[in-house]
Design an enzyme around this catalytic site. Structure first.
Site, mmCIF file in Angstrom:
data_model
loop_
_atom_site.group_PDB
_atom_site.id
_atom_site.type_symbol
_atom_site.label_atom_id
_atom_site.label_comp_id
_atom_site.label_asym_id
_atom_site.label_seq_id
_atom_site.Cartn_x
_atom_site.Cartn_y
_atom_site.Cartn_z
ATOM 1 N N GLU A 47 52.088 -42.893 45.714
ATOM 2 C CA GLU A 47 52.350 -44.322 45.871
ATOM 3 C C GLU A 47 53.643 -44.625 46.631
ATOM 4 O O GLU A 47 53.927 -45.771 46.970
ATOM 5 C CB GLU A 47 52.397 -45.000 44.493
ATOM 6 C CG GLU A 47 51.073 -45.034 43.773
ATOM 7 C CD GLU A 47 50.666 -43.701 43.126
ATOM 8 O OE1 GLU A 47 49.459 -43.452 42.979
ATOM 9 O OE2 GLU A 47 51.572 -42.896 42.787
ATOM 10 N N HIS A 81 45.212 -30.559 44.062
ATOM 11 C CA HIS A 81 45.844 -31.874 43.961
ATOM 12 C C HIS A 81 47.231 -31.861 44.617
ATOM 13 O O HIS A 81 47.613 -32.796 45.325
ATOM 14 C CB HIS A 81 45.930 -32.294 42.481
ATOM 15 C CG HIS A 81 46.420 -33.683 42.278
ATOM 16 N ND1 HIS A 81 47.692 -33.955 41.850
ATOM 17 C CD2 HIS A 81 45.799 -34.867 42.441
ATOM 18 C CE1 HIS A 81 47.851 -35.265 41.756
ATOM 19 N NE2 HIS A 81 46.715 -35.836 42.115
ATOM 20 N N ARG A 110 66.871 -27.586 43.667
ATOM 21 C CA ARG A 110 67.041 -28.542 44.762
ATOM 22 C C ARG A 110 67.491 -29.918 44.272
ATOM 23 O O ARG A 110 67.509 -30.878 45.029
ATOM 24 C CB ARG A 110 65.737 -28.651 45.545
ATOM 25 C CG ARG A 110 65.456 -27.392 46.349
ATOM 26 C CD ARG A 110 63.993 -27.267 46.749
ATOM 27 N NE ARG A 110 63.759 -26.073 47.550
ATOM 28 C CZ ARG A 110 63.676 -24.836 47.067
ATOM 29 N NH1 ARG A 110 63.816 -24.610 45.771
ATOM 30 N NH2 ARG A 110 63.448 -23.805 47.858
#
Length: 163
Positions: free
Chosen positions: A64, A94, A133
């Site tokens: 989104e 996915h 990260r």
């Protein structure tokens, strides 16, 4: 993995004072994304962007992110947008779909709106890579790096805006 020397440094004199920055963040993998957001805020503050000049939009997941980035970019109220999220590989395809479509969508937003969009969405094999990260002060944090990218590109856009 890219070493420290492979990362782009922050240009000397880069200044974000007076810029208004949009931040789109995913709620999926929230503990990682929270760490990225801390990095974004730290990076923006170091470059002179005040907390009042940061607009935050939260979305369910990384898929989104491009929609919200476009909404902020088209609003005319931000000079750049930073997108942060974490897509961590699982047992199905996915991951591949979400990571690729998020990246494609973010690129499309900046090219179609002429508003710079920094891509701070982690795409990692596992949670350990995501944690590596999204470190705290002094460590590697893609959110912090994305803040510098957004400021640099906003200044570039400003310099080359048609008269």
């Amino acid at each position: 993995m890219a070493g420290e020397q492979a990362r782009a440094g922050v240009p000397v004199g880069l200044d974000g004072k007076g810029l208004r920055i949009g931040l789109v963040r995913s709620r999926w993998n929230a503990p990682i994304v929270d760490r990225l957001e801390e990095g974004v805020r730290r990076g923006l503050a170091a470059l002179g962007v005040t907390p009042d000049d940061l607009v935050v939009a939260s979305v369910p997941g990384s898929f989104e992110i491009p929609f919200a980035a476009r909404a902020l970019a088209q609003s005319g109220r931000v000079d750049a947008v930073i997108c942060i999220g974490a897509v961590i590989r699982g047992e199905t395809t996915h991951y591949d779909i979400v990571a690729a479509e998020c990246a494609r969508g973010v690129q499309e937003v900046q090219l179609s709106t002429a508003v710079p969009v920094a891509f701070g969405v982690l795409t990692t094999e596992d949670e350990d890579q995501a944690l590596a990260r999204s470190q705290g002060p002094g460590g590697h944090n893609v959110g912090e790096e994305s803040a510098a990218v957004a400021i640099e590109m906003a200044r570039l856009a400003e310099a080359w805006r048609p008269a």
